[in-house]
Design a protein around this motif. Structure first.
Motif, PDB file in Angstrom:
ATOM      1  N   ASN A  18      24.870 -98.833   7.089  1.00  0.00           N
ATOM      2  CA  ASN A  18      23.743 -98.040   7.687  1.00  0.00           C
ATOM      3  C   ASN A  18      23.971 -96.981   8.638  1.00  0.00           C
ATOM      4  OD1 ASN A  18      22.330 -99.462   4.773  1.00  0.00           O
ATOM      5  ND2 ASN A  18      21.636-100.655   5.877  1.00  0.00           N
ATOM      6  N   ASP A  19      24.403 -97.295   9.717  1.00  0.00           N
ATOM      7  CA  ASP A  19      24.623 -96.756  10.650  1.00  0.00           C
ATOM      8  C   ASP A  19      25.842 -95.544  10.229  1.00  0.00           C
ATOM      9  OD1 ASP A  19      22.572 -98.190  12.394  1.00  0.00           O
ATOM     10  OD2 ASP A  19      24.688 -99.690  13.858  1.00  0.00           O
ATOM     11  N   ARG A  20      26.414 -96.275  10.001  1.00  0.00           N
ATOM     12  CA  ARG A  20      27.684 -95.118   9.362  1.00  0.00           C
ATOM     13  C   ARG A  20      27.027 -93.929   8.565  1.00  0.00           C
ATOM     14  NH1 ARG A  20      31.815 -98.498   9.404  1.00  0.00           N
ATOM     15  NH2 ARG A  20      31.476 -98.802   7.572  1.00  0.00           N
ATOM     16  N   ARG A  21      26.147 -94.255   7.241  1.00  0.00           N
ATOM     17  CA  ARG A  21      25.828 -93.715   7.147  1.00  0.00           C
ATOM     18  C   ARG A  21      24.562 -92.477   7.341  1.00  0.00           C
ATOM     19  NH1 ARG A  21      29.163 -92.282   3.247  1.00  0.00           N
ATOM     20  NH2 ARG A  21      27.113 -90.985   2.685  1.00  0.00           N
ATOM     21  N   ALA A  22      24.031 -93.583   7.928  1.00  0.00           N
ATOM     22  CA  ALA A  22      22.883 -92.159   8.917  1.00  0.00           C
ATOM     23  C   ALA A  22      23.196 -91.133   9.853  1.00  0.00           C
ATOM     24  CB  ALA A  22      22.158 -93.429   9.748  1.00  0.00           C
ATOM     25  N   ALA A  23      24.289 -91.536  10.126  1.00  0.00           N
ATOM     26  CA  ALA A  23      25.261 -90.724  11.125  1.00  0.00           C
ATOM     27  C   ALA A  23      25.323 -89.524  10.272  1.00  0.00           C
ATOM     28  CB  ALA A  23      25.947 -91.178  11.782  1.00  0.00           C
ATOM     29  N   ILE A  24      26.507 -89.957   8.903  1.00  0.00           N
ATOM     30  CA  ILE A  24      26.563 -88.427   7.959  1.00  0.00           C
ATOM     31  C   ILE A  24      25.565 -87.976   7.464  1.00  0.00           C
ATOM     32  CG2 ILE A  24      27.690 -88.240   5.672  1.00  0.00           C
ATOM     33  CD1 ILE A  24      29.840 -91.094   6.542  1.00  0.00           C
ATOM     34  N   ASN A  25      24.501 -88.848   6.909  1.00  0.00           N
ATOM     35  CA  ASN A  25      23.579 -87.966   6.688  1.00  0.00           C
ATOM     36  C   ASN A  25      22.905 -87.090   7.298  1.00  0.00           C
ATOM     37  OD1 ASN A  25      23.410 -89.271   3.980  1.00  0.00           O
ATOM     38  ND2 ASN A  25      21.933 -91.154   4.357  1.00  0.00           N
ATOM     39  N   LYS A  26      22.936 -87.602   8.886  1.00  0.00           N
ATOM     40  CA  LYS A  26      22.061 -86.358   9.963  1.00  0.00           C
ATOM     41  C   LYS A  26      23.123 -85.115  10.030  1.00  0.00           C
ATOM     42  CE  LYS A  26      20.345 -86.984  14.925  1.00  0.00           C
ATOM     43  NZ  LYS A  26      20.764 -87.513  15.937  1.00  0.00           N
ATOM     44  N   ALA A  27      24.510 -85.634   9.865  1.00  0.00           N
ATOM     45  CA  ALA A  27      25.192 -84.342  10.311  1.00  0.00           C
ATOM     46  C   ALA A  27      24.812 -83.669   8.968  1.00  0.00           C
ATOM     47  CB  ALA A  27      26.594 -84.785   9.908  1.00  0.00           C
ATOM     48  N   ARG A  28      25.109 -84.352   7.368  1.00  0.00           N
ATOM     49  CA  ARG A  28      24.576 -82.918   6.786  1.00  0.00           C
ATOM     50  C   ARG A  28      23.466 -82.406   6.882  1.00  0.00           C
ATOM     51  NH1 ARG A  28      27.270 -87.127   2.864  1.00  0.00           N
ATOM     52  NH2 ARG A  28      28.966 -86.190   2.241  1.00  0.00           N
ATOM     53  N   ARG A  29      22.158 -82.807   6.442  1.00  0.00           N
ATOM     54  CA  ARG A  29      20.827 -82.424   6.808  1.00  0.00           C
ATOM     55  C   ARG A  29      20.982 -81.159   7.826  1.00  0.00           C
ATOM     56  NH1 ARG A  29      18.281 -86.893   8.293  1.00  0.00           N
ATOM     57  NH2 ARG A  29      18.480 -87.851   6.344  1.00  0.00           N
ATOM     58  N   SER A  30      21.815 -81.423   9.179  1.00  0.00           N
ATOM     59  CA  SER A  30      21.913 -80.180  10.024  1.00  0.00           C
ATOM     60  C   SER A  30      22.459 -79.316   9.814  1.00  0.00           C
ATOM     61  CB  SER A  30      22.496 -81.238  10.971  1.00  0.00           C
ATOM     62  OG  SER A  30      22.353 -80.061  12.355  1.00  0.00           O
ATOM     63  N   ARG A  31      23.349 -79.525   9.292  1.00  0.00           N
ATOM     64  CA  ARG A  31      23.908 -78.203   8.793  1.00  0.00           C
ATOM     65  C   ARG A  31      23.835 -77.818   7.547  1.00  0.00           C
ATOM     66  NH1 ARG A  31      29.672 -76.972   7.960  1.00  0.00           N
ATOM     67  NH2 ARG A  31      29.981 -76.176   5.400  1.00  0.00           N
ATOM     68  N   ILE A  32      22.437 -77.916   6.789  1.00  0.00           N
ATOM     69  CA  ILE A  32      21.191 -77.991   5.341  1.00  0.00           C
ATOM     70  C   ILE A  32      20.862 -76.736   6.335  1.00  0.00           C
ATOM     71  CG2 ILE A  32      19.779 -77.891   4.193  1.00  0.00           C
ATOM     72  CD1 ILE A  32      21.274 -79.553   2.938  1.00  0.00           C
ATOM     73  N   ARG A  33      20.158 -76.953   7.696  1.00  0.00           N
ATOM     74  CA  ARG A  33      19.278 -76.411   8.094  1.00  0.00           C
ATOM     75  C   ARG A  33      19.441 -75.553   8.980  1.00  0.00           C
ATOM     76  NH1 ARG A  33      17.198 -81.906  10.420  1.00  0.00           N
ATOM     77  NH2 ARG A  33      15.805 -82.262   8.756  1.00  0.00           N
ATOM     78  N   THR A  34      21.076 -75.330   9.070  1.00  0.00           N
ATOM     79  CA  THR A  34      21.880 -74.124  10.110  1.00  0.00           C
ATOM     80  C   THR A  34      21.393 -73.211   9.316  1.00  0.00           C
ATOM     81  OG1 THR A  34      22.831 -76.021  11.717  1.00  0.00           O
ATOM     82  CG2 THR A  34      23.885 -73.684  11.211  1.00  0.00           C
ATOM     83  N   PHE A  35      21.993 -73.452   8.074  1.00  0.00           N
ATOM     84  CA  PHE A  35      22.486 -72.844   6.729  1.00  0.00           C
ATOM     85  C   PHE A  35      20.810 -71.497   6.540  1.00  0.00           C
ATOM     86  CE2 PHE A  35      26.222 -74.296   6.060  1.00  0.00           C
ATOM     87  CZ  PHE A  35      27.252 -72.984   5.412  1.00  0.00           C
ATOM     88  N   LEU A  36      19.925 -72.240   6.561  1.00  0.00           N
ATOM     89  CA  LEU A  36      18.755 -71.674   6.035  1.00  0.00           C
ATOM     90  C   LEU A  36      17.958 -71.438   7.215  1.00  0.00           C
ATOM     91  CD1 LEU A  36      16.887 -75.413   4.275  1.00  0.00           C
ATOM     92  CD2 LEU A  36      17.681 -73.102   3.280  1.00  0.00           C
ATOM     93  N   ARG A  37      18.494 -71.474   8.380  1.00  0.00           N
ATOM     94  CA  ARG A  37      17.883 -70.758   9.845  1.00  0.00           C
ATOM     95  C   ARG A  37      18.824 -69.343   9.270  1.00  0.00           C
ATOM     96  NH1 ARG A  37      19.436 -74.208  13.592  1.00  0.00           N
ATOM     97  NH2 ARG A  37      21.650 -73.368  14.632  1.00  0.00           N
ATOM     98  N   ASN A  38      19.964 -69.652   9.016  1.00  0.00           N
ATOM     99  CA  ASN A  38      20.563 -68.604   8.916  1.00  0.00           C
ATOM    100  C   ASN A  38      20.777 -67.027   8.317  1.00  0.00           C
ATOM    101  OD1 ASN A  38      22.055 -69.268  10.325  1.00  0.00           O
ATOM    102  ND2 ASN A  38      24.201 -70.067   9.402  1.00  0.00           N
ATOM    103  N   VAL A  39      19.503 -67.545   7.059  1.00  0.00           N
ATOM    104  CA  VAL A  39      18.968 -67.320   5.587  1.00  0.00           C
ATOM    105  C   VAL A  39      17.381 -66.458   6.957  1.00  0.00           C
ATOM    106  CG1 VAL A  39      18.153 -66.534   3.881  1.00  0.00           C
ATOM    107  CG2 VAL A  39      19.722 -68.335   4.069  1.00  0.00           C
ATOM    108  N   GLU A  40      17.051 -67.371   7.663  1.00  0.00           N
ATOM    109  CA  GLU A  40      16.022 -67.100   7.793  1.00  0.00           C
ATOM    110  C   GLU A  40      15.601 -65.946   9.398  1.00  0.00           C
ATOM    111  OE1 GLU A  40      12.836 -67.808   7.632  1.00  0.00           O
ATOM    112  OE2 GLU A  40      13.015 -69.717   5.785  1.00  0.00           O
ATOM    113  N   GLU A  41      16.922 -66.408   9.794  1.00  0.00           N
ATOM    114  CA  GLU A  41      17.390 -64.901  11.347  1.00  0.00           C
ATOM    115  C   GLU A  41      17.737 -63.485  10.528  1.00  0.00           C
ATOM    116  OE1 GLU A  41      20.444 -66.992  13.172  1.00  0.00           O
ATOM    117  OE2 GLU A  41      17.982 -68.550  14.409  1.00  0.00           O
ATOM    118  N   ALA A  42      18.606 -63.553   9.273  1.00  0.00           N
ATOM    119  CA  ALA A  42      18.203 -62.586   8.360  1.00  0.00           C
ATOM    120  C   ALA A  42      17.676 -61.579   8.003  1.00  0.00           C
ATOM    121  CB  ALA A  42      19.530 -62.484   7.674  1.00  0.00           C
ATOM    122  N   ILE A  43      16.866 -62.530   7.724  1.00  0.00           N
ATOM    123  CA  ILE A  43      15.319 -61.811   7.307  1.00  0.00           C
ATOM    124  C   ILE A  43      14.538 -61.000   7.941  1.00  0.00           C
ATOM    125  CG2 ILE A  43      12.573 -62.567   5.802  1.00  0.00           C
ATOM    126  CD1 ILE A  43      14.600 -65.086   4.601  1.00  0.00           C
TER     127      ILE A  43
END
Length: 87
Positions: free
Chosen positions: A14-39
């Motif tokens: 569970n600890d290992r999966r939570a860390a992986i999921n957190k990294a993936r979620r963070s990566r998605i948010r970064t991509f979305l933020r890049n779009v927001e900034e470009a807009i």
């Protein structure tokens, strides 16, 4: 507290999966933020390319179970309409 060997292993997994999921979620948010900034900057070409980079990242999140399919579709739809409105 985990007592049996099985529950101890489960806690480790569970600890290992939570860390992986957190990294993936963070990566998605970064991509979305890049779009927001470009807009926000008003540059349609930059926003369009940022959106094209963010779409597969969001859908990868769907396939990995990080984001619900409808949530990802809604985000993509709303962002694409905002990018389109820049023209």
């Amino acid at each position: 507290m985990a007592n049996t060997p099985q529950s101890k292993k489960r806690a480790r997994q569970n600890d290992r999966r939570a860390a992986i999921n957190k990294a993936r979620r963070s990566r998605i948010r970064t991509f979305l933020r890049n779009v927001e900034e470009a807009i926000a900057s008003g540059d349609q070409e930059k926003a369009k390319s940022a959106l094209q980079a963010a779409q597969p990242e969001l859908m990868r999140g769907v396939s990995k179970g990080i984001v619900h399919k409808n949530t990802a579709s809604r985000k993509i739809s709303r962002l694409s309409s905002r990018v389109k409105a820049l023209a």
